[in-house]
Design an enzyme around this catalytic site. Structure first.
Site, PDB file in Angstrom:
ATOM      1  N   ARG A 296     -17.490  -1.808 -33.751  1.00 13.91           N
ATOM      2  CA  ARG A 296     -18.774  -2.345 -33.288  1.00 13.91           C
ATOM      3  C   ARG A 296     -19.205  -1.687 -31.985  1.00 13.91           C
ATOM      4  NH1 ARG A 296     -18.420  -8.765 -35.268  1.00 13.91           N
ATOM      5  NH2 ARG A 296     -18.882  -8.165 -37.414  1.00 13.91           N
ATOM      6  N   TYR A 440     -24.635  -1.669 -40.456  1.00 11.18           N
ATOM      7  CA  TYR A 440     -23.200  -1.717 -40.771  1.00 11.18           C
ATOM      8  C   TYR A 440     -22.338  -2.277 -39.637  1.00 11.18           C
ATOM      9  CZ  TYR A 440     -22.693   3.339 -39.241  1.00 11.18           C
ATOM     10  OH  TYR A 440     -22.685   4.534 -38.593  1.00 11.18           O
ATOM     11  N   GLU A 441     -21.116  -2.567 -39.935  1.00 10.49           N
ATOM     12  CA  GLU A 441     -20.206  -3.280 -39.014  1.00 10.49           C
ATOM     13  C   GLU A 441     -20.763  -4.644 -38.619  1.00 10.49           C
ATOM     14  OE1 GLU A 441     -17.468  -2.107 -38.947  1.00 10.49           O
ATOM     15  OE2 GLU A 441     -17.897  -0.040 -39.484  1.00 10.49           O
ATOM     16  N   GLY A 442     -21.443  -5.300 -39.541  1.00  7.25           N
ATOM     17  CA  GLY A 442     -22.057  -6.589 -39.229  1.00  7.25           C
ATOM     18  C   GLY A 442     -23.495  -6.381 -38.822  1.00  7.25           C
ATOM     19  N   GLN A 447     -24.339 -10.171 -35.481  1.00  9.96           N
ATOM     20  CA  GLN A 447     -23.894  -9.988 -34.092  1.00  9.96           C
ATOM     21  C   GLN A 447     -24.446 -11.111 -33.216  1.00  9.96           C
ATOM     22  OE1 GLN A 447     -21.729  -7.614 -33.499  1.00  9.96           O
ATOM     23  NE2 GLN A 447     -21.956  -6.800 -35.573  1.00  9.96           N
TER      24      GLN A 447
END
Lengths: 595, 595
Positions: A296, A440-442, A447
């Site tokens: 992240r 991506y990555e949440g 977040q």
């Protein structure tokens, strides 16, 4: 043809003069990071980015990755050579402990290099980036044997890594995942299922790929409490480290995406593939989070990288393109028209991106330095404060830097007029590539929810109190310093907005969680703006000190850029507060059927 | 597969209940636009958009246009049949006078159909859209003979039209243009030069293409005062209307663009092509501006169209995709997870786009109605007021609706998570297509400068005073009406911001034009927000009246959506004011070399 020049000088200024890297020699590995070493590392990394990674970026977008009928994937021309240069230069292991073949240098240097790589060639930079994430997860949760067998080969780039979370029916909600793991009786598991959106899932850059895969052990509890993490190599590895046979994992197809065409986004089919548990059974999410937090932060850095490269190219175009005359009279009367950089609306665009980039770079490096403190300090209090900082700022760096990074790429593209829309100028690619970082990555909404629902209330709000305390201490120390007033006064106002917003949430979100949910994205951006404003205060303080030593032109430019941020970007905190205080009522009032 | 459903009911409500179309029967052509006719036209146009244009949109993006070695261009599969349906349905001439083969109906209906076409298939909709612009320019500035020879064939779609302004070295600054026109001695001119970014410059949809081309007559003055407008047919047209030979104009190449792949963006080479003057010599910009104003409004409508289609698809996905549980407890306990529309951050996204779209649709139709009044009223005072409105709002509709339309497409894409980044879902296309609208027909920074430098000060600020007067009269009439208070109070605050900003400009921009230039984009958005807020007040008033008649659920939803706009979107005016009042100092302080 677009270009990129790594912001080495600005990074050096931030490390040395704003963040005081040299005062941290108590941290292990930092004593090796002498000013000379730091400068040499950054200059060399900058050269790699400028001369090796950037020149093949545009072609990488045009050519993309190709999957062949046998399931192999070819990366774009030049990617293999560039990857070899990246790996061969030792960049993958820059901050990996020396016992695993790394150089043990501070993580903050690695983060700086990640910015350069992401700015120069996002799609290419993802291959080593994901490998670094996998290394981090193995170093924390892997067995001693897993570490020695897999990590050194990933550090030297012979093998790469991936993370396999998403399935067709679940991304955010991993509790739904179905990929299953059946014990083979010999300590290994047979992994079966389909994973999608697997970046770097298959390619021709390395001889092996170490997949880290979330799966459910047969009979494990439903939901997130039954998920385990497995190491599944593309080619199995014998005890002596030599390669064995092909494992039961293959790339079923690659996605046709909006951008990052140079990175293969794969559907991965696991068909009884042999895998080994990483960390404890049913604690896979925990283990994966190490990788995800690392990732992240790196994704936030990608937002910054794309914002920077888009800015640099917009500046070059604005100086070159002749169109119209300055409002205050011709600036280049000998030419048929003035360069468009004379026009205030073009300036506004450039200054806005510039001011963001320089503040965001500080925020990124500051946060990466906390990661170093967290992992390397011997002082538990210092470690706890660093951990608090990381928890609070990771979603902010990821969410805000990618939202703004994309928006900045769009603004920079606008400077080119119609040429910005034509692929050959490269601005479209920056926009299309930057777009993925918000997802991506949440996704950034996740977040924001992570920040407001988990990080903010954790430990009675200790992390936020720590942040507010640090900023207020800085403001108090700056006091009535007139030279600092253009920075401290706006920050004072904005920190007031942040405090009000936090208070409002405490009073209104407990009873009605929709009030928190409806506020989440605005709160994330509010905190991000305040953090950037604080960074600019620290930058200004350092710039004023440097200016007293000479080179006034450089430091005046820094101070003007900071004032632009304080005057025009930071006041957005008031709007964010207004929206938060509006509550969730109108947001949630309509029945789903009405939409 | 993405879908589209034209917002026919909302458009009918706006025309009938908010804008009072039926009270305008004094305008020529409006008496034919009975409620039944209006509804039939919109339903039929909606059907065309939903069933003919939308289904080929995704394939049009994927296949794109192809230029062949002989210079011909093939449009994507299905485009020709869809274009024939569009032209055959009489849509091109909906508001063209009957003597030229049109139906003479109000322009406001044509604008509604333009929204449907732009939402369903932007690339396809551009072909008739540009033809309508060319028709408008010929009707105002063409000779009687030009009108009868060319317009009817364009109205029935046998021929299409283009506008040729940009050259490689000049777009915004047309004073630099070099394409030259040499008198042939027979009343015609030989046109030579290169034009770039010519939308629909070459294609296979129609038997002829009527290019309107800006060029400089030999010996004409330098700069914008020496530019003339020419009509240059791809195939010359004999006196009897039959086709003659191929003219000296050809497509040299087509651009590889970020989006609108279904529309051929051509480099056009004029090599002594025969052209005829349209309007007076050296007054070409004047003539072209008729076409450009028409086109600018239509481009604003494109921003709305893309925002609407992106919204509709995001709604469908949010209702369908199961992920996580509502913060207030499971809403679909019988399913493995709730649809993501239960999540406040998803709702926030959807409501924000929805509230914008419904307000923007009103603003677009209101402005189009002013175009009708301008062209069809017999009352000179009413015409002047309409002209003032058009001047003031054209840059706002173009700039604000395309900036926000693009941003909304991005937000809608975000709802899809990773699937939004994959081309097959169509969300990427909406984002990529919407992006062009911020650029062409004058980049949005140019719209802002046009507003602040030309439209605002014109006639002593009469247009702005007219707008403020109308809004204030509305607010006064609403008075203390409690049901209207959630709408009128926020508008009161925002109109105060607009007044302060206008005052600030009067006091600070005369002496330093950079203060105006640095404020331009913020001012344009500030005015746009106030105009949207005013639209929402009028919508609310009409919705309250309708609610008293029944169907409370529909009108409550309208009112909630409006309150969302007033609470969360409109307050941005305060931020815009803050930025404007910051002035141009930090924006302009750095020397160009410092960048």
């Amino acid at each position: 043809m677009p270009h990129y020049r790594a912001p080495v000088d600005d990074t050096l200024f931030l490390l040395n003069n704003v963040l005081g890297l040299q005062s941290r020699s108590n941290l292990s590995g930092f004593s090796d990071a002498t000013p000379d070493v730091v400068e040499a590392v950054l200059r060399e990394g900058g050269k790699l980015a400028d001369e090796i990674l950037a020149p093949i970026n545009l072609a990488g977008d045009r050519e993309g990755c190709v999957r062949h009928p046998d399931g192999t994937v070819t990366t774009p021309p030049g990617f293999k050579a560039a990857y070899d240069a990246y790996a061969g230069g030792g960049w993958m292991g820059l901050s990996v402990p020396e016992e695993y073949g790394g150089q043990g240098l501070p993580q903050v240097l690695n983060t700086a290099i990640q910015e350069f790589a992401s700015g120069a060639n996002l799609a290419l930079g993802m291959y080593p980036g994901l490998t670094q994430g996998a290394i981090a997860a193995l170093l924390v949760h892997g067995t001693a044997e897993q570490k020695t067998r897999y990590v050194p080969k990933m550090v030297d780039g012979t093998w790469t890594g991936t993370m396999n979370l998403t399935e067709p029916h679940c991304g955010t909600d991993l509790g739904l995942l179905r990929t299953k793991a059946v014990p083979n009786g010999d300590g290994s598991y047979a992994i079966s299922g389909t994973k999608i959106f697997i970046s770097a899932g298959e390619h021709d850059l390395a001889e092996n790929i170490i997949h880290l895969v979330l799966a459910r052990i047969e009979g494990a509890p439903a939901g997130t409490k039954g998920i385990s993490l497995f190491l599944v190599p593309k080619v199995t590895v014998n005890e002596d480290g030599s390669l064995g046979g092909r494992n039961g994992v293959s790339c079923g197809s690659i996605e046709h995406k909006m951008g990052i065409h140079g990175n293969a986004t794969c559907v991965m089919n696991y068909d009884g593939a042999t895998g080994w548990l990483v960390g404890e059974a049913n604690r896979g999410l925990n283990a994966m989070f190490v990788m995800m937090n690392e990732a992240r932060l790196a994704v936030g850095v990608q937002g910054l990288g794309q914002s920077e490269v888009a800015y640099q190219n917009a500046v070059a175009y604005a100086k070159d393109r002749l169109q119209g005359r300055a409002l205050t009279g011709a600036k280049a009367p000998e030419r048929p028209a003035d360069p468009i950089i004379v026009h205030p609306d073009i300036r506004r665009t450039l200054m806005q991106i510039r001011a963001f980039n320089e503040g965001a770079r500080a925020l990124v490096l500051w946060t990466a330095l906390q990661a170093d403190i967290l992992h390397r300090s011997e002082d538990p209090k210092e470690r706890q404060a660093a951990d608090d900082h990381m928890g609070l700022m990771t979603p902010v760096v990821k969410g805000v830097l990618t939202d703004r990074g994309f928006a900045n790429a769009v603004e920079a593209q606008q400077v080119f007029g119609g040429h910005g829309y034509v692929e050959e100028w490269g601005m479209s690619q920056f926009v299309r590539d930057a777009r993925i970082a918000m997802i991506y990555e949440g996704a950034n909404g996740i977040q924001a929810m992570d920040l407001i629902g988990r990080k903010l209330p954790k430990d009675g709000g200790r992390a936020m109190m720590g942040f507010l305390g640090e900023v207020q201490a800085f403001l108090k120390e700056a006091g009535e310093d007139e030279a600092m007033a253009p920075f401290t006064k706006p920050l004072q106002a904005s920190i007031g907005d942040l405090q009000q917003a936090t208070m409002w949430l405490m009073q209104n979100a407990m009873g009605n969680p929709d009030n928190a949910g409806a506020a989440a994205t605005d709160y994330m951006h509010l905190l991000g703006l305040v953090a950037l404003g604080y960074m600019w205060c620290r930058i200004a303080k350092a710039a004023l000190a440097k200016k007293a030593e000479g080179d006034a032109a450089r430091w005046d430019a820094k101070l003007v850029t900071g004032r632009f941020f304080m005057e025009r970007s930071l006041p957005e905190t008031a709007l964010r507060l207004t929206r938060i205080k509006a509550g969730g009522q109108t947001t949630m009032a309509l029945e789903a059927e009405v939409f």
